[in-house]
Design a protein around this motif. Structure first.
Motif, PDB file in Angstrom:
ATOM      1  N   ASN A  89      -2.563   1.433   0.544  1.00  0.00           N
ATOM      2  CA  ASN A  89      -3.493   0.730   0.556  1.00  0.00           C
ATOM      3  C   ASN A  89      -2.827  -0.596  -0.716  1.00  0.00           C
ATOM      4  OD1 ASN A  89      -5.413  -0.484  -0.284  1.00  0.00           O
ATOM      5  ND2 ASN A  89      -6.891   1.448  -0.630  1.00  0.00           N
ATOM      6  N   HIS A  90      -3.837  -1.020  -1.020  1.00  0.00           N
ATOM      7  CA  HIS A  90      -2.830  -2.525  -2.377  1.00  0.00           C
ATOM      8  C   HIS A  90      -2.798  -1.855  -3.490  1.00  0.00           C
ATOM      9  CE1 HIS A  90      -2.400  -6.460  -4.330  1.00  0.00           C
ATOM     10  NE2 HIS A  90      -2.592  -6.865  -3.598  1.00  0.00           N
ATOM     11  N   VAL A  93       2.950  -2.034  -1.689  1.00  0.00           N
ATOM     12  CA  VAL A  93       1.741  -1.283  -1.322  1.00  0.00           C
ATOM     13  C   VAL A  93       1.745   0.073  -1.261  1.00  0.00           C
ATOM     14  CG1 VAL A  93       0.795  -0.085   0.907  1.00  0.00           C
ATOM     15  CG2 VAL A  93       1.750  -2.568   0.810  1.00  0.00           C
ATOM     16  N   ILE A  94       0.737   0.631  -1.735  1.00  0.00           N
ATOM     17  CA  ILE A  94       1.064   2.352  -1.875  1.00  0.00           C
ATOM     18  C   ILE A  94       1.440   3.183  -0.728  1.00  0.00           C
ATOM     19  CG2 ILE A  94      -0.525   4.495  -2.473  1.00  0.00           C
ATOM     20  CD1 ILE A  94      -2.676   2.466  -3.541  1.00  0.00           C
ATOM     21  N   GLN A 135     -10.519  -7.819  -2.581  1.00  0.00           N
ATOM     22  CA  GLN A 135      -8.649  -6.658  -1.815  1.00  0.00           C
ATOM     23  C   GLN A 135      -8.997  -5.088  -2.943  1.00  0.00           C
ATOM     24  OE1 GLN A 135      -7.193 -10.442  -2.172  1.00  0.00           O
ATOM     25  NE2 GLN A 135      -5.836 -10.394  -0.517  1.00  0.00           N
ATOM     26  N   THR A 146       2.992   1.392  -9.184  1.00  0.00           N
ATOM     27  CA  THR A 146       3.469   1.867  -7.425  1.00  0.00           C
ATOM     28  C   THR A 146       4.272   2.006  -7.569  1.00  0.00           C
ATOM     29  OG1 THR A 146       1.369   1.044  -7.461  1.00  0.00           O
ATOM     30  CG2 THR A 146       3.061   1.773  -5.824  1.00  0.00           C
ATOM     31  N   VAL A 147       5.343   3.440  -6.905  1.00  0.00           N
ATOM     32  CA  VAL A 147       6.498   3.197  -6.103  1.00  0.00           C
ATOM     33  C   VAL A 147       6.074   3.627  -4.818  1.00  0.00           C
ATOM     34  CG1 VAL A 147       9.001   4.418  -5.959  1.00  0.00           C
ATOM     35  CG2 VAL A 147       7.814   4.863  -8.027  1.00  0.00           C
ATOM     36  N   GLY A 148       6.345   1.813  -4.108  1.00  0.00           N
ATOM     37  CA  GLY A 148       6.161   1.626  -2.540  1.00  0.00           C
ATOM     38  C   GLY A 148       7.044   2.026  -2.018  1.00  0.00           C
ATOM     39  N   ARG A 161       1.036  -2.938 -13.166  1.00  0.00           N
ATOM     40  CA  ARG A 161       0.139  -4.223 -14.118  1.00  0.00           C
ATOM     41  C   ARG A 161      -0.879  -3.550 -14.475  1.00  0.00           C
ATOM     42  NH1 ARG A 161      -0.582  -6.497  -7.523  1.00  0.00           N
ATOM     43  NH2 ARG A 161       1.181  -5.380  -6.877  1.00  0.00           N
ATOM     44  N   GLY A 220     -11.904  -1.172   0.763  1.00  0.00           N
ATOM     45  CA  GLY A 220     -10.995  -2.068  -0.593  1.00  0.00           C
ATOM     46  C   GLY A 220     -10.120  -2.275   0.756  1.00  0.00           C
ATOM     47  N   SER A 242      -7.793  -4.566   2.644  1.00  0.00           N
ATOM     48  CA  SER A 242      -7.375  -5.525   2.892  1.00  0.00           C
ATOM     49  C   SER A 242      -6.019  -6.335   3.902  1.00  0.00           C
ATOM     50  CB  SER A 242      -7.557  -6.557   1.026  1.00  0.00           C
ATOM     51  OG  SER A 242      -7.017  -8.055   1.650  1.00  0.00           O
TER      52      SER A 242
END
Lengths: 408, 408
Positions: free
Chosen positions: A224-225, A275-276, B192, B262-264, B287, B377, B379
């Motif tokens: 997810n975002h 992105v998660i 989103q 987030t560690v993406g 964020r 959610g 997007s």
């Protein structure tokens, strides 16, 4: 014979010749059945013939150099001729040429033995070309052989095997057969770990090979975002993987300080900063000489999967390696401890954390291994190194061991 | 005008036409200056001309549709025409066609406004073709423009821009200029994220855009053999990375429940099951609407690097994004809260966790954003969806807001 004996020069010269053949790139490259490999086995056959040994080659390209004894028992030593891609100079080759040197030492000093002395140069141990390991020793002991293998260029194992082996069999005075099994096998090898160096010991007398289990673990969350999804509404595959790895590491530490625990591979999907992570897959490799410890780890691992699974977050494990620990011959080990002490070298008894041809041989015949120190424990890399003094020490211990086994 | 008004059919028809243009693959594909993008902006220009609006196009391909008022002040609304690769149907386009619909609603109901009403369709916001984001709105507000960009096929930004824009400028009755800035800008957009849906609210009134910082963190350990290296003698890059991520996550949770962490992205070297990882690199994205919270996180992160570094194990961080939080116009926000309540819709005030053209516009003019719910959610994916009732609600709130700004 002492460490100053001029025969060392021969060992050194032979060693340099074969490592030179294989220095195509920065490291050693003798993938099984490659031209470098054929040239190296050919060179070994010539060394054996020059030393007056009988040469036998089997269908897998294993080379056997025999110094015949007075009866039909056989005392064997040896290791493998192949290397990984860009490997080091000592892994495998040290045990082949060191074993040859030990046999020549014994011939020079004591003449014809009671039992035949055999040097074996196994075709393949590393699994670096075809998806199989120990295929040489497995063939020798009539073990299970994997069929229909191809390398990454699409070459078939059997085709490559026949093409390479036929070149060895075409050499003069080479007997073509798979000879009978010995009554003892001893492998001389570099440690490939830092223990001997760190504990300042000259020789490692190997008690066996650790059992090993390997899993592929998959954590499935929801991608997810990274900006718009509140923390409480995430199913973050990576944060769960991180928790699970930390938990498994703690379990391993508690079970035994000797239980090695490695997450060597970890892949994230989609692997983008904003992105998660929806999916994370990672490997778990554990090794220990005691199978009960590995059983306990496996039970705890399976419990953890349930513990860390949640709504829209599942953890699954697939075990794809389960190798039981191997215990080497207690009799030869005890004998080697005694002989090493008599020679005045410092030693420890230790398990091997890596697999070896000895793992396969041990399933068929009484087996032993002798380790010498690896500088900084580096292996499978061009920087692999063992000091000449340590190489000599290992060969002298092997010589004493083979003398004890073959001459009495 | 109510939600049953027949003009909805026009909105729906226009929406379907443009999304049909862009359905080359499973999702929406209107990368900036692509043929789909040219066709979509062309269609929009025709919609504007059919509604009697004045059409202006600037050098970046931003399209401006004006309904002239009685003075030279401008009240603007709009969003972006481009999409990500295989994006959803609502991100960007909803704000463009919803804004057009709001202006047509006002014209039908109230006739000529005091101030000019302007719909803006920005050329690019997503950064999915060239390594730049918000280039359309940045050009409009005379912001900093990145030069010499190429896409992944080697096409140059300026060349693609001129080729596409010239097709729009060649259409009849199109004015070629970069028009003056408005005195207010309002962007209608899908959320989103899952918040509106989860909290059962029809409208999100956006207070601003969160500040964002992004780091690339590198843990350098020592790669080694997974079997032969004792646990006490390892410098395992991955186990250290795991500890560090867990620690940073805990810091983020403590600082604020609204701080997203987030560690993406995480990459391991050499990434092989039987080798202890020598190097691990991962991204950290945080964020929050309050810059002081982000400062506190950064201080703690830098302290952690020292904390987790050890002999032969170093942790380093490179910060490559530092976007300050944006606070939108308090005046328009308060007005929108009031208008939404009067219309009988449920709403919350919320920050946006993602960047938008409004972030850029807000640097030059008083700006507001109106969110409608995104189902689950989702997007930036074909599954992106918002119910028609919610789309209508958002447009009605925007209509009321624009009426308040342009007619009084």
């Amino acid at each position: 014979m002492t460490a100053d004996d001029p025969t060392w020069a021969v060992f050194k010269q032979q060693f340099d010749l074969i490592t030179e053949i294989s220095a195509a790139k920065t490291g050693q490259n003798r993938l099984v059945y490659s031209q470098n490999w054929v040239d190296a086995q050919t060179a070994l056959i010539k060394f054996g013939q020059q030393a007056g040994l009988t040469v036998t080659v089997d269908d897998y390209g294993n080379v056997y150099l025999d110094f015949p004894g007075q009866d039909d028992q056989i005392i064997a030593t040896g290791s493998h001729m192949d290397t990984v891609v860009d490997g080091g100079r000592f892994d495998g080759l040290y045990g082949v040429l060191g074993g040859l040197q030990a046999i020549i030492n014994l011939r020079n000093q004591f003449g014809r033995p009671q039992h035949t002395l055999r040097l074996i140069s196994f075709s393949e141990e590393e699994g670096s070309r075809f998806p199989t390991t120990f295929s040489g020793s497995k063939y020798y002991v009539h073990g299970q052989i994997v069929k229909n293998l191809t390398d990454q260029n699409g070459n078939r194992f059997d085709q490559a095997r026949k093409a390479a082996t036929s070149q060895l069999l075409a050499l003069p005075q080479v007997i073509h057969e798979r000879p009978k099994l010995p009554s003892a096998f001893t492998e001389l090898h570099i440690e490939q770990g830092p223990r001997l160096e760190n504990e300042h010991r000259q020789v490692g007398l190997v008690s066996g090979i650790v059992g090993q289990r390997r899993w592929q673990i998959q954590v499935q969350g929801v991608a997810n975002h990274a900006g718009t999804t509140p923390m409480t509404q995430r199913h973050d595959g990576l944060l769960t993987a991180v928790d699970l790895i930390k938990h498994l590491h703690a379990i391993a530490s508690e079970l035994s300080p000797d239980l090695t625990f490695t997450v060597g591979q970890l892949n994230v999907l989609p692997n983008t900063p904003n992105v998660i992570p929806g999916k994370v897959a990672f490997s778990v490799d554990v090794r220990h000489p005691n199978n009960a410890i590995l059983d306990a780890f496996e039970t705890a691992l399976n419990r953890s999967l349930t513990l860390f699974s949640a709504s829209q977050l599942t953890c699954q494990a697939h075990r794809w390696v389960k190798d039981l620990p191997a215990k080497f011959s207690r009799q030869i080990l005890d004998q080697n401890v005694k002989l090493t002490r008599q020679l005045g070298y410092s030693s420890i008894m230790m398990p091997s954390g890596a697999g070896h041809d000895s793992y396969v041989m041990n399933q068929a015949v009484p087996t032993a291994m002798i380790f010498v120190p690896s500088v900084k424990g580096i292996s499978h890399a061009p920087a692999e190194f063992t000091h000449l003094e340590d190489l000599k020490t290992g060969i002298l211990v092997l010589t004493a061991s083979l003398q004890h086994l073959a001459y009495s």
